[in-house]
Design a protein around this motif. Structure first.
Motif, PDB file in Angstrom:
ATOM      1  N   LYS A   1      50.680  41.336  50.449  1.00 34.51           N
ATOM      2  CA  LYS A   1      51.313  40.997  51.547  1.00 34.51           C
ATOM      3  C   LYS A   1      52.560  41.842  51.696  1.00 34.51           C
ATOM      4  N   ILE A   2      53.396  41.954  50.880  1.00 27.80           N
ATOM      5  CA  ILE A   2      54.649  42.788  50.920  1.00 27.80           C
ATOM      6  C   ILE A   2      54.098  44.156  50.971  1.00 27.80           C
ATOM      7  N   HIS A   3      53.387  44.558  50.107  1.00 30.30           N
ATOM      8  CA  HIS A   3      52.903  46.029  50.149  1.00 30.30           C
ATOM      9  C   HIS A   3      52.420  46.523  51.270  1.00 30.30           C
ATOM     10  N   ARG A   4      51.540  45.540  52.082  1.00 31.35           N
ATOM     11  CA  ARG A   4      51.129  46.019  53.030  1.00 31.35           C
ATOM     12  C   ARG A   4      52.144  46.226  54.378  1.00 31.35           C
ATOM     13  N   LYS A   5      52.907  45.294  54.415  1.00 32.41           N
ATOM     14  CA  LYS A   5      54.247  45.310  55.494  1.00 32.41           C
ATOM     15  C   LYS A   5      55.148  46.247  55.140  1.00 32.41           C
TER      16      LYS A   5
ATOM     17  N   ILE B   1      59.857  49.886  48.721  1.00 35.80           N
ATOM     18  CA  ILE B   1      58.736  49.435  48.014  1.00 35.80           C
ATOM     19  C   ILE B   1      58.980  48.591  46.966  1.00 35.80           C
ATOM     20  N   LEU B   2      57.881  47.989  46.310  1.00 37.16           N
ATOM     21  CA  LEU B   2      57.886  46.995  45.457  1.00 37.16           C
ATOM     22  C   LEU B   2      57.588  47.624  44.097  1.00 37.16           C
ATOM     23  N   TYR B   3      58.412  47.240  42.874  1.00 33.49           N
ATOM     24  CA  TYR B   3      58.105  48.015  41.838  1.00 33.49           C
ATOM     25  C   TYR B   3      57.267  47.359  40.853  1.00 33.49           C
ATOM     26  N   ASP B   4      57.015  46.077  41.224  1.00 35.87           N
ATOM     27  CA  ASP B   4      56.109  45.332  40.400  1.00 35.87           C
ATOM     28  C   ASP B   4      54.779  45.816  40.212  1.00 35.87           C
ATOM     29  N   LYS B   5      54.238  45.862  38.742  1.00 36.64           N
ATOM     30  CA  LYS B   5      53.032  46.265  38.497  1.00 36.64           C
ATOM     31  C   LYS B   5      52.022  45.169  39.274  1.00 36.64           C
ATOM     32  N   CYS B   6      50.732  45.642  39.519  1.00 35.17           N
ATOM     33  CA  CYS B   6      49.577  44.829  39.935  1.00 35.17           C
ATOM     34  C   CYS B   6      49.545  43.386  39.317  1.00 35.17           C
ATOM     35  N   PRO B   7      49.386  42.220  39.914  1.00 37.82           N
ATOM     36  CA  PRO B   7      49.396  40.812  39.283  1.00 37.82           C
ATOM     37  C   PRO B   7      48.259  40.697  38.597  1.00 37.82           C
ATOM     38  N   CYS B   8      47.191  41.531  38.879  1.00 33.46           N
ATOM     39  CA  CYS B   8      45.821  41.205  38.200  1.00 33.46           C
ATOM     40  C   CYS B   8      45.785  42.017  36.685  1.00 33.46           C
TER      41      CYS B   8
END
Ligand code: AMP
Ligand code: ZN
Length: 274
Positions: free
Chosen positions: A61-65, A195-202
């Motif tokens: 959701k955050i990435h899309r926004k 942008i968000l610097y977190d890696k993919c949660p999966c």
């Protein structure tokens, strides 16, 4: 040389893009794809954004926004493909079924499905090329992963420009191919990209994550050597291992076998739930 000059150099050396091309930038919402979107915009290329909403909770959701806001501020068209609408199921569901069935790791499944959707949508949008944010770290990891799997031929098509375009295959280009992740991160922080610097949660415990971890102490110079040396090997590998790209007999998307990897995944999921 700064990153923008390096990108310019890679594009020129490998003839990646032309000012006449209509280009879809595959946007994950991370630092790499956001940076390449911005650099191509700044260099005056005819670009638009193409993003797959993977529905991975808040992270997606955050990435899309972020991307909706970023593209609208720059006046760049953005197409968001909803994975659930596209496939009738979510990525987590697919991965959980496949894990029980085949023990396929999450990142591989996601990669196959993303490529399949991007190619399909690039044709719908009538673009000439797809630009992705793959960087030097991604590419050096891939070379070593394939080597350790005992199959360097898996990398036979890995280059700054992937494959020969035809009516079913839209060429993918990687202008950040030789640029280290560290430099891109510093650039995107300096530019204050939203942008968000977190890696993919999966991406937990997968082969790629493990490889990234044990390559942490490799220098950028070593990573460059791995990638450059492998690039030198590719012409010889291609002579021995000719891949003929045909159309998948189920979905008509490009494939090196009569049924593409994405359709193999979809049929595996369907069979498991019958
Ligand atoms: P990854 O597979 O996450 O390492 O991403 C490699 C590249 O694939 C990114 O730099 C993007 O260009 C593209 N990509 C990854 N995720 C997405 C997504 N959800 N939608 C569109 N493109 C993506
Ligand atoms: Zn198929």
């Amino acid at each position: 040389m700064n990153i923008e000059q390096q990108v310019r150099k890679t594009i020129a050396k490998y003839h990646l893009l032309d000012k006449k091309d209509k280009i879809a930038v595959a946007l994950s919402g991370g630092k790499d794809s956001t940076s390449i979107l911005y650099i191509l915009y700044k260099l005056g290329y005819n670009i638009e954004g193409l993003m797959i909403d993977l529905h991975l909770g808040e992270w997606s959701k955050i990435h899309r926004k972020n991307m909706e806001k970023f593209c609208s501020e720059l006046g760049i068209k953005l197409t968001v493909v909803d994975l659930k609408k596209e496939l009738g199921m979510g990525i987590c569901f697919i991965k959980s079924v496949l894990k029980e069935q085949k023990n396929l790791t999450g990142c591989m499944v996601c990669g196959v499905i993303k490529k399949w959707i991007l190619n399909k949508w690039a044709k719908k949008l009538k673009v000439d090329k797809i630009a992705t944010g793959h960087n030097l770290d991604d590419e050096s990891q891939t070379v070593l992963m394939n080597f350790l799997k005992g199959n360097i031929y898996l990398g036979v098509n890995s280059s700054p420009a992937t494959g020969i375009p035809n009516k079913s295959f839209v060429q993918r280009v990687k202008p950040l191919f030789f640029i280290p992740e560290k430099g891109i991160k510093a650039y995107s922080k300096k530019m204050r990209f939203p942008i968000l610097y977190d890696k993919c949660p999966c991406a937990i415990g997968t082969y790629r994550v493990e490889t990234r971890k044990w390559m942490e102490n490799f220098s950028d110079r070593e990573k460059l050597k791995i990638v450059e040396n492998f690039q030198k090997l590719i012409p010889k590998l291609r002579e021995k291992h000719k891949t003929i790209i045909q159309e998948c007999k189920i979905c008509r998307e490009p494939s090196s076998t009569d049924v593409c990897n994405a359709c193999k995944i979809f049929s595996c999921v369907k069979n498991a739930h019958q």
